[in-house]
Design an enzyme around this catalytic site. Structure first.
Site, PDB file in Angstrom:
ATOM      1  N   LYS A  20      -5.227   2.748  -2.389  1.00 11.95           N
ATOM      2  CA  LYS A  20      -4.334   2.181  -1.385  1.00 11.95           C
ATOM      3  C   LYS A  20      -5.071   1.861  -0.091  1.00 11.95           C
ATOM      4  CE  LYS A  20      -0.569   2.117  -3.830  1.00 11.95           C
ATOM      5  NZ  LYS A  20       0.077   0.822  -4.178  1.00 11.95           N
ATOM      6  N   SER A  74       0.857  -1.184   0.000  1.00 17.22           N
ATOM      7  CA  SER A  74       0.000   0.000   0.000  1.00 17.22           C
ATOM      8  C   SER A  74       0.897   1.239   0.000  1.00 17.22           C
ATOM      9  CB  SER A  74      -0.938  -0.035   1.213  1.00 17.22           C
ATOM     10  OG  SER A  74      -1.775   1.095   1.260  1.00 17.22           O
ATOM     11  N   TYR A  84      -5.323   8.554  -5.885  1.00 16.26           N
ATOM     12  CA  TYR A  84      -4.362   7.536  -5.451  1.00 16.26           C
ATOM     13  C   TYR A  84      -4.716   6.919  -4.097  1.00 16.26           C
ATOM     14  CZ  TYR A  84       0.267   5.673  -4.112  1.00 16.26           C
ATOM     15  OH  TYR A  84       1.301   4.875  -3.713  1.00 16.26           O
TER      16      TYR A  84
END
Length: 332
Positions: A190, A172, A186
């Site tokens: 993650k 991650s 983004y």
């Protein structure tokens, strides 16, 4: 009050002691193990492959660029500890076609044996203000960063269950623990990896399979260099509040935590604090880890509030400077 607090701590210690045999995995032995690394042609993925190869593992590298894969293969082979080790390269996009990913991993297992450790490191990043990011970028990042980890994991999990052993790593990011300015495309991808990891760990733990979620900080990789070219000013200033790590250092930590079967893998003091703060209902793999979370949570929350305040201050200053500059341009 002190007696109640002491009794509470003792009760927690006893509880953790009672369940510790259920949560303490045996270390994975890397010599002779088959390690698959997606996104293994550069950056953290390449360094993880090198670290595992140094410890006697057989490596399957998966990435899109065949030329980069072959170059990385030559580099990794320099670190062999015996002449039996093999580095297998497979060029495939792990985020597009599940059947294709499943087929290439079957081929890899036919050549090098069942997968003992899968490291999902394939990923990409786009930074910018929410309204400035193209809609298809949100879709692409979710495909690469999330589905690009789902597909390989789905392809190997049945064999791991049959063998009653295995390790799966999801790489991650600290942006997967804390949402920051510029990472609206983004960060969610993650964060999603953590949800997947927690749910999957509960499913596979009875089969002696352990999942690790790694949260590397800003790391000196080709991907980070490319990302830095388009970072908004606010994102750059926030990033500068912590140092940039070397990929080799991050890889060593991830491999060590994966071998031990630790659920969380963090780097440095900032990473440790974030892992405590965001532990929530995540699994623990030792009594010590559980106690650290209980004891440090409140203190670290206070420190975290100061960080959040400084980040908000950076964003406000940048907004005011931008508005001032725009007003000046209008009056000229």
């Amino acid at each position: 009050m002190l007696l109640l607090a002491a009794a509470f701590i003792v009760a927690i210690v006893l509880l953790l002691y009672m369940v510790s045999p259920l949560i303490s995995p045996k270390p994975l032995k890397l010599p002779g193990a088959h390690v698959v690394v997606t996104g293994g042609s550069s950056g953290i993925g390449k360094c993880i492959a090198i670290e595992c190869y140094k410890q006697g593992a057989f490596i399957t590298l998966i990435a899109r660029d065949e030329n980069k894969l072959l170059q990385t293969k030559k580099e990794i082979e320099k670190y062999s500890v015996n002449d039996k080790q093999v580095v297998l390269c497979i060029s495939v996009d792990v985020s597009k076609d599940y059947e294709q990913v499943e087929n290439v991993l079957k081929q890899a297992q036919e050549k090098l044996g069942p997968v003992d450790l899968l490291v999902n490191c394939a990923g990409t990043s786009v930074t910018g203000k929410f309204e400035d990011i193209e809609v298809n970028s949100f879709e692409r990042l979710m495909a690469v960063n999330y589905l690009g980890s789902v597909y390989p994991s789905r392809a190997v999990i049945s064999t791991m269950k049959e063998r009653r052993m295995g390790r799966i790593v999801f790489v991650s990011s600290q942006a997967g623990q804390l949402g920051l300015f510029g990472y609206t495309a983004y960060s969610p991808t993650k964060f999603a990896l953590r949800g997947l990891a927690e749910a999957l760990q509960m499913e596979v733990k009875p089969y002696n399979i352990y999942v690790t979620v790694a949260y590397p900080p800003d790391t000196d990789t080709p991907g980070f260099a490319e990302e830095s070219k388009t970072k908004p000013l606010e994102t750059k200033l926030i990033s500068e509040t912590s140092s940039v790590c070397q990929a080799e250092q991050v890889a060593r930590v991830i491999v060590k935590d994966a071998i031990q079967g630790n659920f969380n893998s963090s780097v440095g003091s900032d990473g440790y604090m974030l892992s405590i703060l965001t532990s929530g209902m995540s699994p623990v793999t030792s009594i010590t880890e559980g106690l650290q979370q209980v004891v440090c949570m409140g203190i670290f929350r206070i420190v975290g509030l100061f960080y959040l305040g400084s980040f908000d201050s950076i964003v406000r200053r940048c907004m005011m400077q931008r508005e001032k500059s725009e007003n000046t341009d209008k009056t000229e």
